[in-house]
Design an enzyme around this catalytic site. Sequence first.
Site, PDB file in Angstrom:
ATOM      1  N   CYS A  88      90.729 -26.298 -54.260  1.00  0.00           N
ATOM      2  CA  CYS A  88      90.226 -27.770 -54.998  1.00  0.00           C
ATOM      3  C   CYS A  88      91.634 -28.688 -56.210  1.00  0.00           C
ATOM      4  CB  CYS A  88      89.245 -28.017 -55.738  1.00  0.00           C
ATOM      5  SG  CYS A  88      88.317 -27.686 -54.392  1.00  0.00           S
ATOM      6  N   HIS A 219      90.376 -33.614 -61.286  1.00  0.00           N
ATOM      7  CA  HIS A 219      89.241 -33.393 -60.131  1.00  0.00           C
ATOM      8  C   HIS A 219      87.929 -33.863 -60.082  1.00  0.00           C
ATOM      9  CE1 HIS A 219      87.783 -31.444 -56.965  1.00  0.00           C
ATOM     10  NE2 HIS A 219      87.884 -30.195 -57.330  1.00  0.00           N
ATOM     11  N   ASN A 249      82.687 -34.263 -54.023  1.00  0.00           N
ATOM     12  CA  ASN A 249      83.653 -33.092 -54.546  1.00  0.00           C
ATOM     13  C   ASN A 249      84.065 -33.136 -53.113  1.00  0.00           C
ATOM     14  OD1 ASN A 249      85.736 -31.319 -54.572  1.00  0.00           O
ATOM     15  ND2 ASN A 249      83.528 -29.619 -55.800  1.00  0.00           N
TER      16      ASN A 249
HETATM   17  O1  UT7 Z   1      85.877 -27.829 -57.060  1.00  0.00           O
HETATM   18  C1  UT7 Z   1      86.169 -26.325 -56.729  1.00  0.00           C
HETATM   19  C2  UT7 Z   1      84.858 -26.387 -58.305  1.00  0.00           C
HETATM   20  N1  UT7 Z   1      83.692 -26.440 -58.221  1.00  0.00           N
HETATM   21  C3  UT7 Z   1      83.350 -27.070 -59.878  1.00  0.00           C
HETATM   22  O2  UT7 Z   1      83.878 -26.836 -60.199  1.00  0.00           O
HETATM   23  C4  UT7 Z   1      81.448 -26.648 -59.166  1.00  0.00           C
HETATM   24  C5  UT7 Z   1      81.270 -26.246 -60.962  1.00  0.00           C
HETATM   25  N2  UT7 Z   1      79.725 -25.918 -60.826  1.00  0.00           N
HETATM   26  C6  UT7 Z   1      78.933 -27.212 -61.612  1.00  0.00           C
HETATM   27  O3  UT7 Z   1      79.313 -28.246 -60.325  1.00  0.00           O
HETATM   28  C7  UT7 Z   1      77.342 -26.796 -61.331  1.00  0.00           C
HETATM   29  O4  UT7 Z   1      77.502 -25.586 -61.557  1.00  0.00           O
HETATM   30  C8  UT7 Z   1      76.410 -26.991 -60.025  1.00  0.00           C
HETATM   31  C9  UT7 Z   1      76.272 -28.685 -60.402  1.00  0.00           C
HETATM   32  C10 UT7 Z   1      77.271 -26.243 -59.154  1.00  0.00           C
HETATM   33  C11 UT7 Z   1      75.371 -26.721 -60.758  1.00  0.00           C
HETATM   34  O5  UT7 Z   1      74.648 -26.977 -61.996  1.00  0.00           O
HETATM   35  P1  UT7 Z   1      74.671 -26.051 -62.765  1.00  0.00           P
HETATM   36  O6  UT7 Z   1      73.909 -27.032 -63.928  1.00  0.00           O
HETATM   37  O7  UT7 Z   1      75.618 -25.128 -63.434  1.00  0.00           O
HETATM   38  O8  UT7 Z   1      73.074 -25.312 -62.753  1.00  0.00           O
HETATM   39  P2  UT7 Z   1      72.557 -23.719 -61.897  1.00  0.00           P
HETATM   40  O9  UT7 Z   1      73.530 -23.114 -60.822  1.00  0.00           O
HETATM   41  O10 UT7 Z   1      73.407 -22.825 -63.588  1.00  0.00           O
HETATM   42  O11 UT7 Z   1      71.156 -23.745 -61.790  1.00  0.00           O
HETATM   43  C12 UT7 Z   1      70.176 -24.377 -62.638  1.00  0.00           C
HETATM   44  C13 UT7 Z   1      68.940 -24.048 -61.271  1.00  0.00           C
HETATM   45  C14 UT7 Z   1      68.180 -23.227 -60.674  1.00  0.00           C
HETATM   46  O12 UT7 Z   1      67.115 -22.575 -60.817  1.00  0.00           O
HETATM   47  P3  UT7 Z   1      66.798 -21.806 -62.093  1.00  0.00           P
HETATM   48  O13 UT7 Z   1      67.364 -19.998 -61.729  1.00  0.00           O
HETATM   49  O14 UT7 Z   1      67.146 -22.387 -63.262  1.00  0.00           O
HETATM   50  O15 UT7 Z   1      64.557 -21.673 -61.439  1.00  0.00           O
HETATM   51  C15 UT7 Z   1      68.944 -23.755 -59.310  1.00  0.00           C
HETATM   52  O16 UT7 Z   1      68.877 -22.876 -58.556  1.00  0.00           O
HETATM   53  O17 UT7 Z   1      68.790 -25.009 -61.241  1.00  0.00           O
HETATM   54  C16 UT7 Z   1      68.792 -24.585 -59.304  1.00  0.00           C
HETATM   55  N3  UT7 Z   1      69.250 -25.833 -58.155  1.00  0.00           N
HETATM   56  C17 UT7 Z   1      68.860 -26.922 -58.043  1.00  0.00           C
HETATM   57  N4  UT7 Z   1      67.239 -27.553 -58.041  1.00  0.00           N
HETATM   58  C18 UT7 Z   1      67.187 -28.452 -57.647  1.00  0.00           C
HETATM   59  C19 UT7 Z   1      70.950 -25.542 -58.040  1.00  0.00           C
HETATM   60  N5  UT7 Z   1      70.726 -26.191 -56.966  1.00  0.00           N
HETATM   61  C20 UT7 Z   1      69.373 -27.298 -57.281  1.00  0.00           C
HETATM   62  C21 UT7 Z   1      69.701 -28.623 -56.941  1.00  0.00           C
HETATM   63  N6  UT7 Z   1      68.073 -28.839 -56.780  1.00  0.00           N
HETATM   64  N7  UT7 Z   1      71.012 -28.987 -55.487  1.00  0.00           N
END
Ligand code: UT7
Length: 292
Positions: A88, A219, A249
Amino acid sequence: MVETSDEWITERTGIKERRIAAADETAASMGAAAGAKALEAAGLKPDDIDTVICATTSSAYAFPSSACEIARLLGIRRAMAFDLAAACAGFSYAYSVAHSMILTGQSEKVLIVGSDLMARACDPTDRTTIILFGDGAGACVLGKSDTEGTIAVHASADPFSGELLSLPVPQRGQSDTPWLYMKGNEVFKRAVVVLAELVTKTLEKGGMSADDLDFLVPHQANLRIIAATARKLHLDMSQVIVTLDKQGNTSAASVPLALDEGVRSGRIKRGDVLLLESFGGGFTWGSALIRY
Ligand code: UT7
């Protein structure tokens, strides 16, 4: 496709729509379309370009590179052409390389393309990635100028965290195609910290402060990351170009796509000071402070 909701995606990412490339599109075909528009905007002919850099990690061929294919499709006949892989952060890295090539006199007009098809690299059953990535290409021409130009660039990498965000390249004899993997929350935390340092360092290098900025062109990975960087710079969100609501993204394409949106919408004007920044797999990150 997966257990998720529009509410979750909107709140956690800011994404509402994504663009998915047709099956016959490649990083080169999309990159050439973007490159043609950049040449037109710059008022240049294909033979004015002496270097083509394509930032991509989804090239259809290792060789000929997407950059060579873009040169072929655009009729650029006498340019050095190569791909650059920095995930990215690819566009920021390419910008940095192009800037150096111009400073040393090796190049006069560089076509920089960011093109990626990441949607098809995501496991359709993995809700943590399939909702995030879109396909796209953006491009710009960088050339020598006395009045506008690059004020400072910075690029770096942390090679010890690669396992948190990876895209294996399929190997011959392998039966399964490996998908993109991302430990989202770990990447998120690191991105916020790195980008805060990056923007501060870049402004320092350029002898400027955040008050001098007209626009942040970030980005487009997550609206919460973008907002955190804008807060660090005390910028109002009206000074930030956001496209991820419409595109998701798009990896190496996201910064040039945001730049394109800012310029073509009339928000970014000649003379404006812009800070471009990106963070991605590797980890890699880079920035460019420019007077447009
Ligand atoms: O471009 C290259 C660099 N990339 C980035 O900079 C991306 C960076 N990361 C992010 O943007 C975020 O971390 C995400 C959008 C990918 C995820 O958001 P988050 O707030 O960090 O969520 P998380 O991974 O901590 O997950 C929280 C909860 C989890 O459930 P539990 O364990 O709390 O029950 C996940 O399983 O959200 C759940 N979850 C979802 N729920 C509904 C993860 N993906 C989904 C989804 N729909 N699509």
